[in-house]
Design a protein around this motif. Structure first.
Motif, PDB file in Angstrom:
ATOM      1  N   GLY A  41      11.389  -1.791 -21.811  1.00 58.36           N
ATOM      2  CA  GLY A  41      10.833  -2.329 -20.585  1.00 58.36           C
ATOM      3  C   GLY A  41      11.710  -2.086 -19.378  1.00 58.36           C
ATOM      4  O   GLY A  41      11.336  -2.416 -18.252  1.00 58.36           O
ATOM      5  N   PHE A  42      12.880  -1.456 -19.590  1.00 57.20           N
ATOM      6  CA  PHE A  42      13.801  -1.184 -18.491  1.00 57.20           C
ATOM      7  C   PHE A  42      13.220  -0.120 -17.559  1.00 57.20           C
ATOM      8  O   PHE A  42      12.627   0.869 -17.992  1.00 57.20           O
ATOM      9  CB  PHE A  42      15.141  -0.707 -19.053  1.00 57.20           C
ATOM     10  N   THR A  43      13.424  -0.322 -16.257  1.00 56.48           N
ATOM     11  CA  THR A  43      13.027   0.656 -15.239  1.00 56.48           C
ATOM     12  C   THR A  43      14.070   0.670 -14.133  1.00 56.48           C
ATOM     13  O   THR A  43      14.519  -0.386 -13.688  1.00 56.48           O
ATOM     14  CB  THR A  43      11.653   0.317 -14.630  1.00 56.48           C
ATOM     15  N   ALA A  44      14.437   1.860 -13.711  1.00 57.31           N
ATOM     16  CA  ALA A  44      15.338   2.025 -12.558  1.00 57.31           C
ATOM     17  C   ALA A  44      14.782   3.133 -11.682  1.00 57.31           C
ATOM     18  O   ALA A  44      14.320   4.165 -12.188  1.00 57.31           O
ATOM     19  CB  ALA A  44      16.753   2.356 -13.002  1.00 57.31           C
ATOM     20  N   THR A  45      14.825   2.932 -10.375  1.00 54.62           N
ATOM     21  CA  THR A  45      14.284   3.902  -9.427  1.00 54.62           C
ATOM     22  C   THR A  45      15.393   4.460  -8.549  1.00 54.62           C
ATOM     23  O   THR A  45      16.153   3.697  -7.944  1.00 54.62           O
ATOM     24  CB  THR A  45      13.192   3.269  -8.544  1.00 54.62           C
ATOM     25  N   HIS A  46      15.473   5.774  -8.497  1.00 54.15           N
ATOM     26  CA  HIS A  46      16.435   6.438  -7.614  1.00 54.15           C
ATOM     27  C   HIS A  46      15.975   6.300  -6.165  1.00 54.15           C
ATOM     28  O   HIS A  46      14.811   6.552  -5.842  1.00 54.15           O
ATOM     29  CB  HIS A  46      16.546   7.914  -7.996  1.00 54.15           C
ATOM     30  N   ALA A  47      16.900   5.906  -5.317  1.00 55.32           N
ATOM     31  CA  ALA A  47      16.597   5.781  -3.889  1.00 55.32           C
ATOM     32  C   ALA A  47      16.588   7.167  -3.260  1.00 55.32           C
ATOM     33  O   ALA A  47      17.603   7.865  -3.261  1.00 55.32           O
ATOM     34  CB  ALA A  47      17.631   4.891  -3.205  1.00 55.32           C
ATOM     35  N   ALA A  48      15.436   7.553  -2.728  1.00 56.08           N
ATOM     36  CA  ALA A  48      15.285   8.902  -2.176  1.00 56.08           C
ATOM     37  C   ALA A  48      16.327   9.164  -1.090  1.00 56.08           C
ATOM     38  O   ALA A  48      16.500   8.370  -0.167  1.00 56.08           O
ATOM     39  CB  ALA A  48      13.876   9.076  -1.610  1.00 56.08           C
ATOM     40  N   GLY A  49      17.036  10.290  -1.233  1.00 54.68           N
ATOM     41  CA  GLY A  49      18.016  10.687  -0.229  1.00 54.68           C
ATOM     42  C   GLY A  49      19.239   9.808  -0.177  1.00 54.68           C
ATOM     43  O   GLY A  49      19.908   9.743   0.866  1.00 54.68           O
ATOM     44  N   ALA A  50      19.560   9.128  -1.269  1.00 55.03           N
ATOM     45  CA  ALA A  50      20.713   8.228  -1.283  1.00 55.03           C
ATOM     46  C   ALA A  50      21.994   8.968  -0.899  1.00 55.03           C
ATOM     47  O   ALA A  50      22.184  10.139  -1.231  1.00 55.03           O
ATOM     48  CB  ALA A  50      20.865   7.602  -2.668  1.00 55.03           C
ATOM     49  N   THR A  51      22.873   8.293  -0.177  1.00 54.22           N
ATOM     50  CA  THR A  51      24.124   8.918   0.251  1.00 54.22           C
ATOM     51  C   THR A  51      25.121   9.035  -0.897  1.00 54.22           C
ATOM     52  O   THR A  51      25.960   9.936  -0.893  1.00 54.22           O
ATOM     53  CB  THR A  51      24.756   8.105   1.389  1.00 54.22           C
ATOM     54  N   ALA A  52      25.035   8.120  -1.872  1.00 52.27           N
ATOM     55  CA  ALA A  52      25.927   8.200  -3.024  1.00 52.27           C
ATOM     56  C   ALA A  52      25.535   9.376  -3.898  1.00 52.27           C
ATOM     57  O   ALA A  52      24.358   9.630  -4.133  1.00 52.27           O
ATOM     58  CB  ALA A  52      25.868   6.905  -3.827  1.00 52.27           C
TER      59      ALA A  52
END
Length: 495
Positions: A41-52
């Motif tokens: 049930g785990f979900t993680a979303t990459h932040a578009a254009g992240a600086t890191a």
């Protein structure tokens, strides 16, 4: 020993992620909480254009390793296990199609790990796996587990990218190590290990370095194959599968130093060399203590395609003297010469002949003996799969290069000569117009000529009217002036 740097593109800064609650956390080294286990049930979303450059979603309990979204180059996205002190990615998912860092991406765990982009296209997933939890071990091994099963349902150690770490078995059935630039591979055979160049998407893989296990017996068909493992004591060992009998050891520079508390890795670098590195607590970069290929000129692409490497100072020249130094002397080839022959066309290439050349890895090339230089050249000239030939006049050996020509090595011996094919660049061709287009173009040209002529006639008539008008004005002014001149002449008033 040589110091090696971590990936300069990675600065481990925890990005802003949306993470679902299906995680287990523990206290961090400074009181923060680290996610150490993912549940279904785990979900993680990459932040578009992240600086890191790295967005971790899962940590090893020792806090040294993390798993998460990795920026590759300037704009691509992948999943990776990263050594946090050095920012070096020890494992990457390396999907066939990388994600776009400037666009959202989602990592989910529901029996298997799946990475998707914003269009719900699957970029990567763990195939044929059913797991209950995901953990990152203190060895850097990413593991999917079933509660009732002692063995992993899937683990990253079975699918290496370009790096092996401590206690990771590398077997005949393991995927090869592939350099990040996709140009080189490290493979294990039944009794040997070898470095390969990769051409045409892996269809042609010539060997340029090979090491056979000293105590293995290739002639014994019943003997089990070997496997390799990196040892903390400072060597890469080869063992027989099943019993674990050690059959060979590649010793590192630090083997006799008995270093403790170090983390080791073996990486296939982008120059094609296989190197071993170690990291100590508080270090600022990796230290190299082993390399498979000792000299730069012995690397297959050290001076680029059609380059010539001069040993000693490793100076680069070009085979055809087209430029003073290299690389690059010529663009890298992406297709073989036989493609034209398959289409019924004659392969077009120029020929370069050069004295005092050799190949560093000629022992790995197909060869023929008792030949003349002319016979060696002819053996390659009529074969579309052959790109070059190197002949040794002292021994009569002819070495055929059945892959695109890369770096050759200079040797001060006029009896060593080379013959090399260089693909001709296609000449620009004029595009022929269809009859309809040609006719329309002719009509348009005639119309433009007619308009130009009409404009010219109209302009001439306007000019003529203005000229006549000026001439009429001059006629009106002439008589008085003539009378004045006559009067002055008769009365002698201007003498």
């Amino acid at each position: 020993m040589r110091r090696g740097e971590g990936d300069p593109a990675i600065a481990v800064v925890i990005g802003v992620l949306f993470v679902a609650s299906a995680v287990v956390v523990v206290g961090g080294a400074e009181g923060g909480e680290l996610t150490t286990q993912l549940l279904n049930g785990f979900t993680a979303t990459h932040a578009a254009g992240a600086t890191a450059a790295f967005e971790p979603v899962l940590y090893a309990t020792n806090g040294v390793f993390a798993f998460g979204f990795l920026r590759v180059g300037s704009a691509s996205l992948d999943l990776a296990v990263v050594h946090l002190p050095s920012s070096f990615p020890l494992w990457r998912a390396t999907p066939a199609r990388l994600g776009d860092w400037s666009r959202p991406a989602t990592l989910t765990f529901d029996s298997s790990l799946v990475l998707t982009d914003e269009d719900d296209g699957v970029l990567w997933q763990t195939l044929d796996t059913i797991g209950d939890t995901v953990v990152l071990l203190n060895s850097s091994n990413l593991v999917l587990r079933r509660y009732a099963e002692p063995l992993p349902a899937w683990q990253s150690f079975d699918s290496p990218s370009n790096t092996l770490v401590l206690d990771q078995n590398f077997t005949v059935s393991s995927p090869p190590l592939i350099s990040n630039n996709r140009r080189f591979a490290f493979r294990l055979g039944t009794t040997y290990m070898a470095l390969h160049m990769e051409f045409y998407g892996g269809r042609t893989t010539p060997v340029y370095w090979q090491h056979t296990a000293l105590e293995a017996q290739p002639q014994n068909a019943t003997e089990p194959p070997v496997y390799g493992r990196l040892d903390a004591r400072g060597f890469f060992g080869l063992y027989l599968e099943g019993g674990g009998q050690k059959v060979d050891v590649l010793s590192f520079d630090t083997f006799v130093q008995n270093l403790t508390g170090v983390f080791r890795r073996m990486t296939l670098d982008d120059d094609g060399n296989l190197r071993a590195y170690y990291w100590t607590d508080g270090a600022k970069d990796w230290i190299s203590d082993y390399k498979a290929v000792a000299e730069r000129c012995e690397l297959p692409t050290s001076c680029g395609a059609y380059g010539l490497c001069v040993p000693g100072n490793a100076q680069c020249q070009c085979l055809d003297n087209s430029t003073g130094t290299s690389p690059p002397c010529h663009a890298e080839e992406t297709a073989d010469l036989c493609a034209a022959a398959a289409n019924g066309q004659q392969p077009e290439f120029d020929v370069v002949r050069r004295k005092r050349v050799s190949v560093a890895y000629k022992e790995e090339l197909p060869s023929e003996t008792n030949m003349t230089a002319e016979e060696c050249e002819a053996a390659c000239a009529g074969n579309c799969s052959c790109w070059g030939a190197v002949y040794n006049g002292a021994s009569g050996y002819c070495y055929l290069i059945d892959f695109p020509v890369e770096t050759l090595v200079y040797e001060a011996d006029d009896r060593k000569v080379g013959y090399f094919k260089v693909r001709k660049l296609p000449s620009p061709k004029r595009t022929r117009m269809s009859p309809g287009v040609a006719a329309a173009t002719t009509v348009l040209s005639l119309v433009l000529v007619g308009l130009a002529a009409a404009g010219a006639r109209s302009g001439y008539r306007l000019w003529e009217r203005r000229r006549r008008k000026r001439a009429g004005m001059e006629q009106e002014l002439v008589p008085p002036y003539k009378d004045l001149k006559t009067m002055g002449s008769s009365n002698n008033s201007f003498k």
